[in-house]
Design a protein around this motif. Structure first.
Motif, PDB file in Angstrom:
ATOM      1  N   GLN A 211       0.831  -1.201   0.000  1.00 41.81           N
ATOM      2  CA  GLN A 211       0.000   0.000   0.000  1.00 41.81           C
ATOM      3  C   GLN A 211       0.866   1.252   0.000  1.00 41.81           C
ATOM      4  O   GLN A 211       0.568   2.228  -0.698  1.00 41.81           O
ATOM      5  CB  GLN A 211      -0.931   0.004   1.224  1.00 41.81           C
ATOM      6  N   ALA A 212       1.955   1.245   0.761  1.00 42.89           N
ATOM      7  CA  ALA A 212       2.858   2.399   0.801  1.00 42.89           C
ATOM      8  C   ALA A 212       3.478   2.648  -0.572  1.00 42.89           C
ATOM      9  O   ALA A 212       3.595   3.804  -1.009  1.00 42.89           O
ATOM     10  CB  ALA A 212       3.946   2.179   1.849  1.00 42.89           C
ATOM     11  N   MET A 213       3.873   1.581  -1.243  1.00 42.61           N
ATOM     12  CA  MET A 213       4.434   1.724  -2.592  1.00 42.61           C
ATOM     13  C   MET A 213       3.388   2.271  -3.558  1.00 42.61           C
ATOM     14  O   MET A 213       3.678   3.150  -4.378  1.00 42.61           O
ATOM     15  CB  MET A 213       4.977   0.388  -3.097  1.00 42.61           C
ATOM     16  N   ALA A 214       2.173   1.767  -3.466  1.00 36.59           N
ATOM     17  CA  ALA A 214       1.097   2.241  -4.347  1.00 36.59           C
ATOM     18  C   ALA A 214       0.782   3.709  -4.064  1.00 36.59           C
ATOM     19  O   ALA A 214       0.594   4.504  -4.996  1.00 36.59           O
ATOM     20  CB  ALA A 214      -0.150   1.381  -4.167  1.00 36.59           C
ATOM     21  N   ASP A 215       0.738   4.088  -2.801  1.00 44.95           N
ATOM     22  CA  ASP A 215       0.474   5.483  -2.443  1.00 44.95           C
ATOM     23  C   ASP A 215       1.559   6.397  -2.988  1.00 44.95           C
ATOM     24  O   ASP A 215       1.270   7.486  -3.493  1.00 44.95           O
ATOM     25  CB  ASP A 215       0.367   5.645  -0.926  1.00 44.95           C
ATOM     26  N   TYR A 216       2.816   5.968  -2.884  1.00 50.48           N
ATOM     27  CA  TYR A 216       3.908   6.786  -3.402  1.00 50.48           C
ATOM     28  C   TYR A 216       3.799   6.914  -4.922  1.00 50.48           C
ATOM     29  O   TYR A 216       3.950   8.007  -5.474  1.00 50.48           O
ATOM     30  CB  TYR A 216       5.269   6.186  -3.031  1.00 50.48           C
ATOM     31  N   ARG A 217       3.505   5.818  -5.575  1.00 56.58           N
ATOM     32  CA  ARG A 217       3.382   5.825  -7.034  1.00 56.58           C
ATOM     33  C   ARG A 217       2.251   6.757  -7.478  1.00 56.58           C
ATOM     34  O   ARG A 217       2.353   7.436  -8.497  1.00 56.58           O
ATOM     35  CB  ARG A 217       3.141   4.396  -7.536  1.00 56.58           C
ATOM     36  N   ARG A 218       1.186   6.815  -6.707  1.00 54.71           N
ATOM     37  CA  ARG A 218       0.039   7.674  -7.044  1.00 54.71           C
ATOM     38  C   ARG A 218       0.263   9.135  -6.670  1.00 54.71           C
ATOM     39  O   ARG A 218      -0.511   9.995  -7.067  1.00 54.71           O
ATOM     40  CB  ARG A 218      -1.216   7.160  -6.334  1.00 54.71           C
ATOM     41  N   SER A 219       1.298   9.399  -5.873  1.00 52.87           N
ATOM     42  CA  SER A 219       1.572  10.776  -5.456  1.00 52.87           C
ATOM     43  C   SER A 219       2.208  11.546  -6.607  1.00 52.87           C
ATOM     44  O   SER A 219       2.535  10.981  -7.651  1.00 52.87           O
ATOM     45  CB  SER A 219       2.501  10.786  -4.233  1.00 52.87           C
ATOM     46  N   ASP A 220       2.402  12.830  -6.397  1.00 53.36           N
ATOM     47  CA  ASP A 220       3.033  13.643  -7.436  1.00 53.36           C
ATOM     48  C   ASP A 220       4.533  13.801  -7.196  1.00 53.36           C
ATOM     49  O   ASP A 220       5.156  14.737  -7.692  1.00 53.36           O
ATOM     50  CB  ASP A 220       2.355  15.008  -7.537  1.00 53.36           C
ATOM     51  N   ALA A 221       5.123  12.888  -6.453  1.00 51.32           N
ATOM     52  CA  ALA A 221       6.561  12.933  -6.173  1.00 51.32           C
ATOM     53  C   ALA A 221       7.337  12.797  -7.485  1.00 51.32           C
ATOM     54  O   ALA A 221       7.123  11.840  -8.233  1.00 51.32           O
ATOM     55  CB  ALA A 221       6.952  11.829  -5.210  1.00 51.32           C
ATOM     56  N   PRO A 222       8.232  13.740  -7.755  1.00 54.98           N
ATOM     57  CA  PRO A 222       8.960  13.690  -9.026  1.00 54.98           C
ATOM     58  C   PRO A 222      10.168  12.752  -9.014  1.00 54.98           C
ATOM     59  O   PRO A 222      10.724  12.457 -10.059  1.00 54.98           O
ATOM     60  CB  PRO A 222       9.418  15.136  -9.205  1.00 54.98           C
TER      61      PRO A 222
END
Length: 178
Positions: free
Chosen positions: A71-82
């Motif tokens: 879930q943490a990986m999915a949340d990061y992937r969905r974020s706008d982190a460049p």
């Protein structure tokens, strides 16, 4: 508490403990980390360095529940982190996902501990508490503790389970070992 309440709390504690337990193997972490890093511009490295990088991911995340890491990986992937995440960022996110469940675990455990203090040391819960006391004292739990459900009720008797119990007690090794 009446026996039905004890059984319900004990079953809930077992389910929460199971949800917080890390998986037995961690190869999936390297696969998921590589998939996550593929979404970002990551410096190209040699095969040995790539294996080492993925081993670092596995080492950093192996003691967390699989559902929380995914879930943490999915949340990061969905974020706008460049930028690509580092393992510690995913760890922090996974730990945050586990906070409420850990709080629930602590509350259920406190209820069961209070019940045990009232004198009920029989059945699976009593066996779990006796086994935990043995581990705290640096002894192996009695065979009846295992047979009566210690493994299903709290920490397993694996090395990982012992380390988790010791970590919860603020130790890195059993009592009496230097």
């Amino acid at each position: 508490m009446d026996p039905a309440e004890v059984e319900a709390v004990s079953a809930a504690l077992a389910r929460v403990s199971e949800a917080l337990a890390p998986p037995e193997e961690s190869r999936w972490i390297a696969y998921e980390a590589r998939a996550l890093l593929n979404h970002y511009a990551v410096r190209s490295v040699g095969e040995k360095q790539e294996v080492r990088r993925l081993a670092d991911w596995a080492d950093t995340l192996r003691d967390l529940p699989e559902w929380a890491v995914r879930q943490a990986m999915a949340d990061y992937r969905r974020s706008d982190a460049p930028y690509a995440p580092v393992p510690g960022e995913i760890r922090r996110r996974a730990e945050r996902l586990c906070q409420d469940l850990r709080a629930t675990h602590a509350k259920l455990k406190a209820v069961m501990d209070r019940h045990a203090e009232d004198g009920d040391r029989s059945g699976p819960l009593g066996a779990a508490l006796r086994a935990e006391e043995a581990l705290r004292a640096g002894r192996e739990p009695d065979a009846d503790c295992v047979e009566l459900g210690y493994v299903a009720q709290t920490w397993t008797l694996t090395e990982a389970g012992r380390k988790a119990l010791w970590a919860a007690q603020g130790r890195t090794r059993p009592v009496g070992v230097r």
